[in-house]
Write a protein that holds these residues in place. Sequence first.
Motif, PDB file in Angstrom:
ATOM      1  N   VAL A 186      -6.126   4.475   2.254  1.00 21.22           N
ATOM      2  CA  VAL A 186      -5.189   4.452   3.288  1.00 21.22           C
ATOM      3  C   VAL A 186      -6.285   4.265   4.731  1.00 21.22           C
ATOM      4  CG1 VAL A 186      -3.570   5.619   4.792  1.00 21.22           C
ATOM      5  CG2 VAL A 186      -3.336   5.423   2.314  1.00 21.22           C
ATOM      6  N   GLN A 214       2.203   6.730   1.934  1.00 19.64           N
ATOM      7  CA  GLN A 214       1.307   6.263   2.982  1.00 19.64           C
ATOM      8  C   GLN A 214       0.766   4.997   2.596  1.00 19.64           C
ATOM      9  OE1 GLN A 214      -1.167   9.465   3.812  1.00 19.64           O
ATOM     10  NE2 GLN A 214       0.135  10.734   4.947  1.00 19.64           N
ATOM     11  N   GLN A 262      -6.567   1.286   7.476  1.00 22.17           N
ATOM     12  CA  GLN A 262      -6.094   1.659   8.780  1.00 22.17           C
ATOM     13  C   GLN A 262      -7.278   1.224   9.901  1.00 22.17           C
ATOM     14  OE1 GLN A 262      -4.853   5.759   8.441  1.00 22.17           O
ATOM     15  NE2 GLN A 262      -2.687   5.205   8.475  1.00 22.17           N
ATOM     16  N   LYS A 289       3.033   2.028   2.836  1.00 20.73           N
ATOM     17  CA  LYS A 289       3.283   1.805   4.060  1.00 20.73           C
ATOM     18  C   LYS A 289       2.108   0.943   4.660  1.00 20.73           C
ATOM     19  CE  LYS A 289       4.216   3.786   8.596  1.00 20.73           C
ATOM     20  NZ  LYS A 289       4.577   4.823   9.470  1.00 20.73           N
ATOM     21  N   VAL A 290       0.794   1.381   4.533  1.00 16.41           N
ATOM     22  CA  VAL A 290      -0.147   0.703   5.222  1.00 16.41           C
ATOM     23  C   VAL A 290      -0.563  -0.600   4.414  1.00 16.41           C
ATOM     24  CG1 VAL A 290      -2.786   0.879   5.245  1.00 16.41           C
ATOM     25  CG2 VAL A 290      -1.272   2.933   5.808  1.00 16.41           C
ATOM     26  N   GLU A 319       2.066  -3.069   5.866  1.00 10.53           N
ATOM     27  CA  GLU A 319       1.671  -3.594   7.122  1.00 10.53           C
ATOM     28  C   GLU A 319       0.573  -4.521   6.962  1.00 10.53           C
ATOM     29  OE1 GLU A 319       1.556  -3.891  11.517  1.00 10.53           O
ATOM     30  OE2 GLU A 319       3.218  -3.392   9.996  1.00 10.53           O
ATOM     31  N   THR A 320      -0.424  -4.041   6.290  1.00  4.64           N
ATOM     32  CA  THR A 320      -1.862  -4.911   6.302  1.00  4.64           C
ATOM     33  C   THR A 320      -1.607  -6.336   5.738  1.00  4.64           C
ATOM     34  OG1 THR A 320      -3.018  -2.903   5.814  1.00  4.64           O
ATOM     35  CG2 THR A 320      -4.055  -5.308   5.224  1.00  4.64           C
TER      36      THR A 320
END
Length: 126
Positions: free
Chosen positions: A121, A49, A125, A52-53, A56-57
């Motif tokens: 995480v 996770q 987000q 992935k985050v 994206e960030t």
Amino acid sequence: MKIMAAILTSGTLVASLASAGVLDECKLRGDRATVEQCLLAADRDAREQLNKVEGETARLARELDAATGRGLAAPALARAMRAFGDYRKAHCEFERTMYADPTRADQAQLACMVDVTRRRVRDLQN
């Protein structure tokens, strides 16, 4: 002797409070081996996770840098990611030292890694 008992009791209390989270979740599942497998699976999931985050960030930071022409966000994120890794390692090593039993110490350290990673995480987000 009373001072040593107070220190050990305080340390146990601090460690118990600090480890609330995935360790408590995993302890509900059964014996030591089951707890270990639960913690390892939770660690794997939390790291996935986070990757992935962070990806994206990082993409958003690069887009912001391209849009503004400043080139500040992506390098700042890279520094923050390195600092977070250092913090997580040091903090969870400290948490490990709060347990006298080696098995409990290993579990507490791994649980700490999961809990800190999950918080990171959530932070990324938001």
